[in-house]
Write an enzyme that holds these catalytic residues in place. Structure first.
Site, PDB file in Angstrom:
ATOM      1  N   PRO A  61       0.790  -1.225   0.000  1.00  0.00           N
ATOM      2  CA  PRO A  61       0.000   0.000   0.000  1.00  0.00           C
ATOM      3  C   PRO A  61       0.824   1.278   0.000  1.00  0.00           C
ATOM      4  O   PRO A  61       1.824   1.388   0.710  1.00  0.00           O
ATOM      5  CB  PRO A  61      -0.810  -0.084   1.300  1.00  0.00           C
ATOM      6  CG  PRO A  61      -0.772  -1.498   1.713  1.00  0.00           C
ATOM      7  CD  PRO A  61       0.462  -2.092   1.130  1.00  0.00           C
ATOM      8  N   ASN A  62       0.374   2.207  -0.803  1.00  0.00           N
ATOM      9  CA  ASN A  62       0.882   3.580  -0.890  1.00  0.00           C
ATOM     10  C   ASN A  62       2.238   3.715  -1.565  1.00  0.00           C
ATOM     11  O   ASN A  62       2.699   4.835  -1.765  1.00  0.00           O
ATOM     12  CB  ASN A  62       0.914   4.246   0.501  1.00  0.00           C
ATOM     13  CG  ASN A  62      -0.465   4.347   1.101  1.00  0.00           C
ATOM     14  OD1 ASN A  62      -1.375   4.867   0.478  1.00  0.00           O
ATOM     15  ND2 ASN A  62      -0.624   3.818   2.298  1.00  0.00           N
TER      16      ASN A  62
ATOM     17  N   ARG B  63       4.660  11.148  -1.738  1.00  0.00           N
ATOM     18  CA  ARG B  63       4.281  10.710  -0.389  1.00  0.00           C
ATOM     19  C   ARG B  63       5.432  10.944   0.591  1.00  0.00           C
ATOM     20  O   ARG B  63       6.483  10.309   0.479  1.00  0.00           O
ATOM     21  CB  ARG B  63       3.925   9.227  -0.396  1.00  0.00           C
ATOM     22  CG  ARG B  63       3.611   8.682   0.977  1.00  0.00           C
ATOM     23  CD  ARG B  63       3.472   7.179   0.970  1.00  0.00           C
ATOM     24  NE  ARG B  63       3.204   6.696   2.314  1.00  0.00           N
ATOM     25  CZ  ARG B  63       3.532   5.503   2.748  1.00  0.00           C
ATOM     26  NH1 ARG B  63       4.119   4.650   1.943  1.00  0.00           N
ATOM     27  NH2 ARG B  63       3.250   5.151   3.981  1.00  0.00           N
TER      28      ARG B  63
ATOM     29  N   TYR C 131      10.423   9.049   2.599  1.00  0.00           N
ATOM     30  CA  TYR C 131      10.582   8.087   1.514  1.00  0.00           C
ATOM     31  C   TYR C 131      11.420   8.587   0.351  1.00  0.00           C
ATOM     32  O   TYR C 131      11.627   7.862  -0.620  1.00  0.00           O
ATOM     33  CB  TYR C 131       9.206   7.630   1.017  1.00  0.00           C
ATOM     34  CG  TYR C 131       8.409   6.962   2.101  1.00  0.00           C
ATOM     35  CD1 TYR C 131       8.730   5.678   2.518  1.00  0.00           C
ATOM     36  CD2 TYR C 131       7.365   7.620   2.739  1.00  0.00           C
ATOM     37  CE1 TYR C 131       8.019   5.057   3.539  1.00  0.00           C
ATOM     38  CE2 TYR C 131       6.644   7.007   3.764  1.00  0.00           C
ATOM     39  CZ  TYR C 131       6.984   5.738   4.150  1.00  0.00           C
ATOM     40  OH  TYR C 131       6.287   5.123   5.159  1.00  0.00           O
TER      41      TYR C 131
ATOM     42  N   ASN D  29       8.279  -5.305  -0.429  1.00  0.00           N
ATOM     43  CA  ASN D  29       8.048  -4.222   0.522  1.00  0.00           C
ATOM     44  C   ASN D  29       6.556  -4.281   0.834  1.00  0.00           C
ATOM     45  O   ASN D  29       5.742  -3.774   0.063  1.00  0.00           O
ATOM     46  CB  ASN D  29       8.436  -2.869  -0.059  1.00  0.00           C
ATOM     47  CG  ASN D  29       8.290  -1.747   0.953  1.00  0.00           C
ATOM     48  OD1 ASN D  29       7.558  -1.883   1.930  1.00  0.00           O
ATOM     49  ND2 ASN D  29       8.967  -0.643   0.698  1.00  0.00           N
TER      50      ASN D  29
ATOM     51  N   ALA E  73       2.371  -1.147   4.852  1.00  0.00           N
ATOM     52  CA  ALA E  73       1.669  -1.284   6.132  1.00  0.00           C
ATOM     53  C   ALA E  73       1.293  -2.739   6.446  1.00  0.00           C
ATOM     54  O   ALA E  73       1.152  -3.089   7.618  1.00  0.00           O
ATOM     55  CB  ALA E  73       0.422  -0.409   6.155  1.00  0.00           C
TER      56      ALA E  73
ATOM     57  N   GLU F 170      12.591  -9.262   2.514  1.00  0.00           N
ATOM     58  CA  GLU F 170      11.734  -8.146   2.940  1.00  0.00           C
ATOM     59  C   GLU F 170      12.556  -6.864   2.812  1.00  0.00           C
ATOM     60  O   GLU F 170      13.727  -6.835   3.190  1.00  0.00           O
ATOM     61  CB  GLU F 170      11.317  -8.352   4.396  1.00  0.00           C
ATOM     62  CG  GLU F 170      10.494  -7.228   4.975  1.00  0.00           C
ATOM     63  CD  GLU F 170      10.248  -7.381   6.473  1.00  0.00           C
ATOM     64  OE1 GLU F 170       9.411  -6.632   6.987  1.00  0.00           O
ATOM     65  OE2 GLU F 170      10.904  -8.228   7.126  1.00  0.00           O
TER      66      GLU F 170
ATOM     67  N   HIS G 173      12.490  -2.364   3.059  1.00  0.00           N
ATOM     68  CA  HIS G 173      11.814  -1.114   3.455  1.00  0.00           C
ATOM     69  C   HIS G 173      12.711   0.056   3.093  1.00  0.00           C
ATOM     70  O   HIS G 173      13.928   0.008   3.284  1.00  0.00           O
ATOM     71  CB  HIS G 173      11.517  -1.106   4.958  1.00  0.00           C
ATOM     72  CG  HIS G 173      10.590  -2.202   5.363  1.00  0.00           C
ATOM     73  ND1 HIS G 173       9.238  -2.159   5.097  1.00  0.00           N
ATOM     74  CD2 HIS G 173      10.828  -3.380   5.965  1.00  0.00           C
ATOM     75  CE1 HIS G 173       8.684  -3.270   5.537  1.00  0.00           C
ATOM     76  NE2 HIS G 173       9.627  -4.041   6.064  1.00  0.00           N
TER      77      HIS G 173
ATOM     78  N   ARG H  90      11.264   4.802  13.560  1.00  0.00           N
ATOM     79  CA  ARG H  90       9.990   5.492  13.371  1.00  0.00           C
ATOM     80  C   ARG H  90       9.034   5.166  14.511  1.00  0.00           C
ATOM     81  O   ARG H  90       9.446   4.717  15.566  1.00  0.00           O
ATOM     82  CB  ARG H  90       9.425   5.098  12.002  1.00  0.00           C
ATOM     83  CG  ARG H  90      10.382   5.534  10.882  1.00  0.00           C
ATOM     84  CD  ARG H  90       9.837   5.341   9.520  1.00  0.00           C
ATOM     85  NE  ARG H  90       8.622   6.136   9.349  1.00  0.00           N
ATOM     86  CZ  ARG H  90       7.730   5.894   8.399  1.00  0.00           C
ATOM     87  NH1 ARG H  90       7.914   4.905   7.552  1.00  0.00           N
ATOM     88  NH2 ARG H  90       6.651   6.636   8.291  1.00  0.00           N
TER      89      ARG H  90
END
Length: 147
Positions: free
Chosen positions: A12-13, A20, A25, A76, A79, A100, A102, A109
């Site tokens: 998502p996103n 964004r 990012y 990735n 969420a 995985e 990110h 964070r």
């Protein structure tokens, strides 16, 4: 040289990269991410198929397809990382390496981002290096496949 198909899956996103939260990012657009993955993949002998979805069910279908076809994956989950036990269970069925990835460092964070439900069933995790995280993940995948 044999070319290996690799899926690079984005949750998502991530299609909104560049607009964004650029302070988190970066300013690279999603198209820039795709180009970086394709370039690095080609250097490593990979045919990279980059996909993005906001739909958990679609992501799970892609993971199932990868498992059925023994396709390596860089993912990735966005969420989904923090709460999708369905995605975690799909990844647990993998039949090839899965990294995985990110863009940001989740541990630097908000506290809710500190938990990854998919990390335990991935081959490994690369995080915190911006778009470079994908390049590092593809290189790690190449190392995994070479052993």
């Amino acid at each position: 040289m044999t070319v290996t198909k690799v899926l690079v899956l984005n949750g998502p996103n991530l299609g909104r990269l560049g607009s964004r939260e650029p302070d988190v990012y970066g300013s690279t657009s999603y198209a820039g991410l795709v180009a970086a993955c394709e370039k690095t993949g080609a250097e490593l002998g990979f045919a990279v198929d980059v996909r993005e979805t906001n739909d958990e069910a679609e992501m799970i279908r892609w993971i199932h397809q990868a498992a059925d076809e023994r396709t390596p994956v860089v993912i990735n989950p966005g969420a989904f990382t923090h709460y999708s036990y369905a995605l975690r269970d799909a990844i647990a069925q993998r039949t090839a390496p899965l990294i995985e990835v990110h863009i940001s460092n989740p541990y630097a964070r908000e506290e809710f981002r500190h938990t990854s439900v998919v990390a335990a069933v991935a081959s490994g995790t690369v995080a915190g290096f911006g778009i470079g995280s994908y390049r590092l993940a593809l290189r790690a995948l190449a190392e995994e496949l070479a052993t």
